[in-house]
Each structure stands twice: as structure tokens, then as C-alpha cells.
Design a protein around this motif. Structure first.
Motif, mmCIF file in Angstrom:
data_model
loop_
_atom_site.group_PDB
_atom_site.id
_atom_site.type_symbol
_atom_site.label_atom_id
_atom_site.label_comp_id
_atom_site.label_asym_id
_atom_site.label_seq_id
_atom_site.Cartn_x
_atom_site.Cartn_y
_atom_site.Cartn_z
ATOM 1 N N ILE A 71 -2.156 0.820 2.015
ATOM 2 C CA ILE A 71 -2.502 2.246 2.008
ATOM 3 C C ILE A 71 -1.246 3.096 2.200
ATOM 4 O O ILE A 71 -1.044 4.102 1.516
ATOM 5 C CB ILE A 71 -3.547 2.565 3.112
ATOM 6 N N LEU A 81 0.733 3.517 -0.817
ATOM 7 C CA LEU A 81 0.159 4.385 -1.849
ATOM 8 C C LEU A 81 0.827 5.758 -1.826
ATOM 9 O O LEU A 81 0.823 6.483 -2.806
ATOM 10 C CB LEU A 81 -1.351 4.568 -1.619
ATOM 11 N N VAL A 135 -15.760 -7.747 6.120
ATOM 12 C CA VAL A 135 -14.929 -7.078 5.107
ATOM 13 C C VAL A 135 -14.928 -5.567 5.346
ATOM 14 O O VAL A 135 -13.873 -4.920 5.275
ATOM 15 C CB VAL A 135 -15.418 -7.402 3.678
ATOM 16 N N TYR A 136 -16.131 -5.020 5.652
ATOM 17 C CA TYR A 136 -16.194 -3.583 5.964
ATOM 18 C C TYR A 136 -15.325 -3.264 7.179
ATOM 19 O O TYR A 136 -14.599 -2.271 7.214
ATOM 20 C CB TYR A 136 -17.634 -3.152 6.244
ATOM 21 N N LEU A 156 -11.689 -3.252 6.207
ATOM 22 C CA LEU A 156 -11.311 -2.025 5.499
ATOM 23 C C LEU A 156 -11.209 -0.855 6.481
ATOM 24 O O LEU A 156 -10.291 -0.034 6.408
ATOM 25 C CB LEU A 156 -12.316 -1.717 4.390
ATOM 26 N N GLY A 157 -12.179 -0.809 7.412
ATOM 27 C CA GLY A 157 -12.157 0.243 8.440
ATOM 28 C C GLY A 157 -10.890 0.159 9.285
ATOM 29 O O GLY A 157 -10.227 1.167 9.530
ATOM 30 N N VAL A 202 -7.889 1.531 7.510
ATOM 31 C CA VAL A 202 -7.731 2.988 7.595
ATOM 32 C C VAL A 202 -7.208 3.370 8.981
ATOM 33 O O VAL A 202 -6.287 4.193 9.114
ATOM 34 C CB VAL A 202 -9.081 3.693 7.291
ATOM 35 N N TYR A 241 -3.597 2.549 9.194
ATOM 36 C CA TYR A 241 -2.784 3.529 8.461
ATOM 37 C C TYR A 241 -2.556 4.772 9.322
ATOM 38 O O TYR A 241 -1.430 5.255 9.461
ATOM 39 C CB TYR A 241 -3.478 3.891 7.145
ATOM 40 N N LEU A 242 -3.658 5.260 9.916
ATOM 41 C CA LEU A 242 -3.535 6.465 10.758
ATOM 42 C C LEU A 242 -2.640 6.183 11.957
ATOM 43 O O LEU A 242 -1.821 7.014 12.350
ATOM 44 C CB LEU A 242 -4.933 6.920 11.230
ATOM 45 N N MET A 243 -2.783 4.972 12.521
ATOM 46 C CA MET A 243 -1.949 4.615 13.675
ATOM 47 C C MET A 243 -0.472 4.569 13.286
ATOM 48 O O MET A 243 0.390 5.003 14.041
ATOM 49 C CB MET A 243 -2.391 3.262 14.251
ATOM 50 N N LYS A 244 -0.203 4.027 12.087
ATOM 51 C CA LYS A 244 1.190 3.962 11.643
ATOM 52 C C LYS A 244 1.755 5.364 11.445
ATOM 53 O O LYS A 244 2.895 5.637 11.806
ATOM 54 C CB LYS A 244 1.273 3.186 10.324
ATOM 55 N N LYS A 245 0.936 6.241 10.841
ATOM 56 C CA LYS A 245 1.409 7.601 10.590
ATOM 57 C C LYS A 245 1.687 8.337 11.895
ATOM 58 O O LYS A 245 2.611 9.135 11.987
ATOM 59 C CB LYS A 245 0.348 8.384 9.797
ATOM 60 N N LEU A 246 0.835 8.054 12.902
ATOM 61 C CA LEU A 246 0.983 8.777 14.166
ATOM 62 C C LEU A 246 1.791 7.983 15.186
ATOM 63 O O LEU A 246 1.852 8.361 16.362
ATOM 64 C CB LEU A 246 -0.416 9.098 14.735
ATOM 65 N N TRP A 286 -1.770 16.519 16.538
ATOM 66 C CA TRP A 286 -1.721 15.777 17.807
ATOM 67 C C TRP A 286 -2.895 16.120 18.710
ATOM 68 O O TRP A 286 -3.448 15.247 19.371
ATOM 69 C CB TRP A 286 -0.393 16.051 18.520
ATOM 70 N N SER A 331 6.194 10.839 12.833
ATOM 71 C CA SER A 331 6.009 11.373 11.476
ATOM 72 C C SER A 331 4.533 11.618 11.221
ATOM 73 O O SER A 331 3.831 10.780 10.706
ATOM 74 C CB SER A 331 6.565 10.383 10.459
ATOM 75 N N PHE A 334 0.832 14.663 7.137
ATOM 76 C CA PHE A 334 -0.171 14.200 6.179
ATOM 77 C C PHE A 334 -0.181 15.175 5.014
ATOM 78 O O PHE A 334 -0.445 16.365 5.214
ATOM 79 C CB PHE A 334 -1.557 14.165 6.838
ATOM 80 N N ARG A 392 -5.537 10.633 -2.571
ATOM 81 C CA ARG A 392 -5.287 9.359 -3.245
ATOM 82 C C ARG A 392 -5.767 8.186 -2.374
ATOM 83 O O ARG A 392 -6.474 7.276 -2.844
ATOM 84 C CB ARG A 392 -3.772 9.261 -3.469
ATOM 85 N N ILE A 393 -5.426 8.263 -1.083
ATOM 86 C CA ILE A 393 -5.813 7.209 -0.142
ATOM 87 C C ILE A 393 -7.333 7.190 0.034
ATOM 88 O O ILE A 393 -7.953 6.124 0.054
ATOM 89 C CB ILE A 393 -5.092 7.414 1.215
ATOM 90 N N PHE A 405 -14.607 0.334 -0.479
ATOM 91 C CA PHE A 405 -15.913 0.216 0.185
ATOM 92 C C PHE A 405 -17.023 0.012 -0.859
ATOM 93 O O PHE A 405 -17.912 -0.812 -0.674
ATOM 94 C CB PHE A 405 -16.200 1.458 1.041
#
Lengths: 501, 155
Positions: A220, A223, A413-414, A417-418, A421, A424-429, B5, B68, B71, B78-79, B87
Motif C-alpha cells: 500500500i 502505491l 484474509v479479511y 487486509l485490515g 491498512v 500503512y497508517l501506522m507507518k505514515k504516522l 495528530w 511524515s 496524506f 488510489r489506496i 476486500f
């Protein structure tokens, strides 16, 4: 003498054709994921964990361990050739390795990296062989309070060392602890946090969690931007280091090995930290520190020796105490438990074939890696040319099928996928995933030892501070928390609200 | 940035509150005999406390500049689309089965996420699907969903 006899038993296990094949496979896959940027050993091990359910536990652990230390070998290739670390532990190798490559010394850099990794890896396994049995015997004295305090210390140390922010790392660890409590409580039989889903009665699976947090989240994240890879175009020749190279690098190799070994044992230490420390120490010891970063062979030898030595040393707390020193070891702990093996001091007596078989396989694996890394360097360079658009769908598919095939459950699998996500949010923050994974794996054990200690002491919390080992661990934990708070106040002196530790 | 935040720590705090409430319902037990809600409550309390600290700092606009947290709307769209498709893909297994759903997913990933030529897309999808099927279903014996649609046709 007894040690040699036990090691002999281990070699008998490690040299069985099946185990030899899986050791080779692990080393090969490890080198591959080390070479390819974006797919680390943790994700690769999570991807392949379901595939190991069909083989005996010792074979599975031999292969998974091979992936880990194989990745340490492979990571240096991309660092040297294209200035992109194949995995985090090879970041420091970029500094001088890439400069050497630009000066036409790529072969020598790759050579000293491979030989240095082999020497450090082998010395690391030797240390593991000598230190593990007495430590396992000592660990038999540990009771629930000691284990609880030791695990708490491990979690706090990992949070302290891995993340930029103590608040964010500890929040992730608390979340991991909560996730670890999902399912049926083994003591009372109560069902917790399942939201009525039958599939969650046995708890959240390690495979979906790790695949989501590491595999899918990485996809993700990618992307968002395209990875531009610089391809090394010139030919790589002269892989054997010269006598002058050896003379220049010998102390760096030894110092890196020793630093890596001792930092690798510590919770939260591991390969990444040790390579940074080894590089810094080497620069400090050097007569010409200003030349570091310009293509010095010591700058390649030291971090490479450190990360390989640390990779082997990290097995000591896992095999003797049942405590993972880092996230990869947490995954191995999970794999052992999934295979019905309880790691810890009794592993040496109850499952000597696993204990010694895994250790002996590391000697074999190190030789295999040396053979793999030098002649196949051309192949690894070619692999760097695989475009990411071709890799990404394969990673997604492996994650999906891998997590489904554990229990033939679409819920897994769900969940994966959850968690992808969430990851991804944890990496961004900048919330770190390793403390979450470690807390998730240790959570049930922490709960068990915590409850046992309290029941044993009839609700008296003094049991945690009246036993010396437990007290020592709690004091270290308190000291780390204090250090992070004090340093936060120092950075922002005068403020009522502390700057985030 | 500050808003991101504040929202982040509010979400963590909300999660901690919900977990603490559920832990309370499960029962704390006593110190001598801890109940099933004891450790979850401690974990939730820890998470709640840390969230509160983070929230106060975020509200004061301190210390989060290093992260960082940017967003971008286009990236999120896209994501979101890719996550939604994934899903839907898993939801489709029950009716259509693993193989057709995966083939369509691979076409989407190869063509829409990373725009490649159609010939490459079909070849890439077929090769990846075959590789996965051989590795997991044939060699490792994984039982992948066949799909009710095809099962009813065959029966």
C-alpha cells in the motif's frame, strides 16, 4: 566433551538430507529477500510460515532461521551496488560500500562483506554454542515473577530502541497486548473481544497479523510512489579481497563481531542497532575518521560483521529463555509454538534435537551462504532488474493465499487486509510495528506469568520486587522510562508539557 | 498536520476506552485471583494514558513535526480503491472461486495500478496465477475455494 557430543547430535540432525535442503532453501530465500529492497526477512518469514506446517518443527525452524541470517548476507549486495539497503541492517554498508563500487572496487567490497559475514556469523554461532547451555541451566531458576519482569523489560527496551517516539512505540505495544488477548482466556474460559465471530475464538493468528502489518502495508505504501532503482551497469570482478584489504579490515571485523554479538543478545538490540554502533565505534577508533564515507573497507567490514554476528546472537534469549530479542525472533517464537514446541530453558532437555539441530544448521548455513554469495553475485545483480510492478501482485497474492491456507478461513484474509491498512497508517504516522508484534506474541505469556505470580503470592505485588532477578529487570525498565522522560524534558527545558520521549 | 495528530490520538483513546469498558464487563477479579478482564484493562489503561499525553501534546502543537503525516488526497483515493478491490476480491471467492477471482484481481493490479501493456498484463497474470496455484495448491496441498457457482454447475 559433553558439549561436543551434543553438537555432534545437532550436526546429525542438520545434515539429514531434508534439513540440509530446507537450510539451503532458507539461505537462498534469505539472500533473495536481502537482495530485493522492500521485502525484508520478517515479511518473507511470515509469507513462508504456512508452508512450514507440512514439515517437522526442527526443519521449519532451520529454514526460517536460514531466511533471517541469509537476509543479513544478501542485504549488503544492494547497499554496495545500488546504494539501496536490501534491509535495514545494511544501511551503514551503503556509506562506504557504494563509494567503493563507484571507485571500481565493487568486487572487493562484496568480497570482504561476504567473507566478513561468514567469519562473524561463524564466530557468532560459536558464541551461541558456548553460552546457550549454561544460560538455559540458569534460566531454570526463573519463576513467573522473573519471566513477567523480563518480558516487560524486553517490551520497554524494544520500544525505546526501535522508535523515534517512546509514546508512539508504547502505544503500539499496548495495542499489541490487547490484540493478544482476543479469543478464549485459557484460565477462565471466557471469550474476549470476539464480536461474536466464531473464527476469533482461537484468537487472532500471527500469520495474518504479520503479513498485514509488514507485507500488505508495504504494498500500500508503495502505491504512493514509484521506486526508481539505479542499476549497477559495470561488471563486478575481483571478488577476493587482497592481503592489504585483510590487513586493513581485520580489527574492524573482530570489533564488529564482538559488538554485534553482545548487542544481538539484548532485547531490542539486534542486527540494525549493532551495525550502527559498530560503524560509529570503528570511526571513533580509526586514525583517519574523516575518510569514513569515502569508500573505506573498514566501513564495509565492521557493520557487516556486526549485523551477522547479532543475527546469530539473537537466538540465545529465544532458545534459552523463550524470549524473543526482536521482531524476527518473535516470529520464530510464534512458529515454534504453532509447531507445538515450547521454547525456553526446557527446550535443551525436552527437545535437544531442535536446540542443537538449529545451532548446527547455522554452521552449515554460513558455509552455504558464502558459497551462494560469491559465485552467484551476477545472478543477484540480475534480480535487481525485476521491475516492482511485477513483484507487487505476487507479494499481494502470497500474502492472501498464505494467510488463508493456515486455517482455510476467509476471516483471516479479511483480518490480514485490515491489518494491512492499519500497518500503512501506522507507518505514515511513525507508530512502530515491531513493539506491536512483540507484545502480541508475548501478550498471552505475559498474562499467564502475571496471573501466576499474583496467585502464587496471594495478590501481593511485592513478589515482583523481592526476588533479585525480577527486581533487576524492573529497575532496568524504570531506568529506561526515566531516561526517556528526562531526555524529553532536556530537549524542551522549561515546558510544562514534555516533548515526546 | 496538527489535526491529523489530534484525530490519531482521539482514535487511539476511543479504542482504549472501548477496550477498558469491555474489560470491565469481563471482570477484573481480585489481585489474588485476577479475572479475564484484568490484563486487557491494564493494557487499555496504558494505551488511554499514552493517547491522552499524545493528544495534549498534539493540541499544544508540540513535538510531532518529525513524523511524515502528510496524506495526499490522490494517494488516499488510489489506496482506498485498491483496498476496496482486495476486500471485494476475497468476498467473491465464495461464489466465483479462487482462480477466476484471482485472475481478475491480477489483471487489475497489473493494468490499473501499474499501467502495463495488455499482452504483458495477460501473460503476467497467467504466470503469477499458475505459480501460486502450483506452489500452494499442488505442492503444499492448500485447499483453495472452488466457488459455489462452478460447484453447482458441475453437480
Amino acid at each position: 566433551m559433553e558439549l561436543l557430543s551434543q553438537l555432534g547430535t545437532g550436526f546429525a540432525v542438520a545434515l539429514e538430507p531434508t534439513n540440509l535442503f530446507y537450510c539451503f532453501l532458507g539461505c537462498l530465500i534469505g539472500t533473495l529477500v536481502g537482495v530485493l529492497p522492500g521485502l525484508g526477512p520478517t515479511a518473507a518469514m511470515a509469507l513462508l510460515l504456512p508452508a512450514t506446517f507440512h514439515v517437522p518443527p526442527v526443519t521449519a525452524i532451520i529454514m526460517l532461521a536460514g531466511i533471517y541470517y541469509g537476509a543479513m548476507y544478501g542485504g549488503s549486495t544492494t547497499s554496495i551496488l545500488v546504494n539501496i539497503p536490501g534491509e535495514a541492517a545494511s544501511v551503514m554498508t551503503c556509506l562506504d560500500g557504494y563509494q567503493m563500487a563507484r571507485q571500481g572496487k565493487a568486487g572487493r567490497a562484496l568480497g570482504i562483506s561476504a567473507f566478513g559475514s561468514f567469519i562473524a556469523g561463524t564466530l557468532g554461532v560459536l558464541g551461541l554454542t558456548l553460552m546457550a547451555p549454561p544460560l538455559a541451566t540458569f534460566a531454570l531458576k526463573f519463576g513467573p515473577p522473573e519471566y513477567f519482569s523480563l518480558m516487560t523489560m524486553g517490551l520497554v527496551v524494544l520500544s525505546f530502541l526501535t522508535g523515534e517516539s517512546m509514546i508512539r512505540s508504547l502505544t503500539a505495544a499496548c495495542f499489541g497486548l490487547l490484540l493478544g488477548t482476543v479469543g478464549t482466556d485459557t484460565v477462565s474460559g471466557s471469550v474476549r473481544f470476539t464480536f461474536g465471530l466464531v473464527d476469533l475464538m482461537d484468537g487472532i493468528g500471527l500469520v495474518p497479523l504479520v503479513m498485514g502489518l509488514f507485507g500488505i502495508s508495504e504494498v500500500i505504501l508503495n502505491l504512493e510512489s514509484h521506486i526508481d532503482r539505479e542499476i549497477f551497469k559495470t561488471k563486478v570482478k575481483g571478488l577476493l579481497p587482497t592481503l592489504e584489504d585483510w590487513i586493513q579490515a581485520k580489527w574492524a571485523l573482530l570489533r564488529g563481531t564482538v559488538i554485534g554479538f553482545f548487542l544481538g543478545i539484548l532485547p531490542g538490540g539486534g542486527a540494525v542497532l549493532s551495525s550502527f554502533v559498530a560503524y560509529a565505534v570503528e570511526k571513533r577508533f580509526s586514525r583517519h575518521p574523516e575518510r569514513f564515507g569515502t569508500g573505506l573497507i573498514e566501513g564495509v567490514a565492521s557493520p557487516e560483521a556486526a549485523n551477522n554476528s547479532a543475527a546469530q546472537a539473537a537466538f540465545i534469549p529465544l532458545l534459552t529463555l523463550g524470549l524473543p530479542a526482536n521482531v524476527v525472533m518473535a516470529l520464530l517464537l510464534g512458529a515454534l509454538i504453532l509447531h507445538g514446541v515450547t521454547p525456553g530453558p526446557l527446550l535443551l532437555t525436552k527437545n535437544p534435537e531442535i536446540f542443537w539441530g538449529v545451532i548446527a544448521s547455522m554452521y552449515v548455513g554460513n558455509v552455504m551462504l558464502l558459497v551462494l554469495n560469491l559465485p552467484l553475485i551476477g545472478l543477484w545483480v540480475q534480480l535487481l532488474k525485476i521491475p516492482y510492478p511485477f513483484l507487487m501482485p505476487a507479494i499481494v497474492l502470497f500474502c492472501v493465499v498464505g494467510s488463508y491456507s493456515v486455517a482455510n478461513s476467509t476471516t483471516d484474509v479479511y483480518l490480514m487486509l485490515g491489518f494491512g491498512v492499519v500497518g500503512y497508517l501506522m507507518k505514515k504516522l511513525k507508530f512502530d510495528a515491531p513493539p506491536l508484534i512483540l507484545a502480541f506474541v508475548l501478550g498471552p505469556l505475559v498474562e499467564y506469568y502475571f496471573k501466576s505470580a499474583l496467585m502464587f503470592s496471594r495478590g501481593n505485588f511485592a513478589v515482583f520486587v523481592t526476588r533479585p532477578i525480577s527486581l533487576a529487570c524492573l529497575l532496568v525498565t524504570a531506568a529506561i522510562l526515566l531516561v526517556s522522560i528526562v531526555s524529553a524534558f532536556r530537549r524542551r527545558s522549561g515546558g510544562l508539557i514534555p516533548k515526546e520521549p | 498536520m496538527k489535526r491529523v495528530w489530534v484525530i490519531t490520538y482521539l482514535v487511539w483513546g476511543g479504542l482504549a476506552l472501548a477496550a477498558a469498558a469491555e474489560a470491565g464487563r469481563l471482570g477484573f477479579g481480585s489481585f489474588g485471583r485476577p479475572g479475564p478482564g484484568f490484563l486487557p484493562f491494564l493494557a487499555a489503561a496504558g494505551m488511554g494514558g499514552l493517547s491522552l499525553l499524545g493528544l495534549v501534546r498534539a493540541a499544544a502543537g508540540r513535538g510531532e513535526a518529525g513524523a511524515s503525516a502528510a496524506f495526499r488526497g490522490a494517494d488516499l483515493l488510489r489506496i482506498g480503491i485498491v483496498a476496496g478491490v482486495l476486500f471485494l476480491y476475497v468476498a467473491g471467492w465464495d461464489l466465483f472461486g479462487f482462480l477466476p477471482c484471482t485472475f481478475v484481481l491480477l489483471l487489475f493490479l497489473f493494468r490499473c495500478v501499474e499501467p502495463l501493456r495488455w499482452r504483458t498484463v495477460f501473460l503476467g497474470a497467467a504466470f503469477t496465477l499458475a505459480l501460486t496455484h502450483i506452489l500452494f495448491a499442488v505442492l503444499l496441498g492448500a485447499r483453495l475455494p472452488a466457488g459455489r457457482l462452478w460447484s453447482s454447475f458441475l453437480n
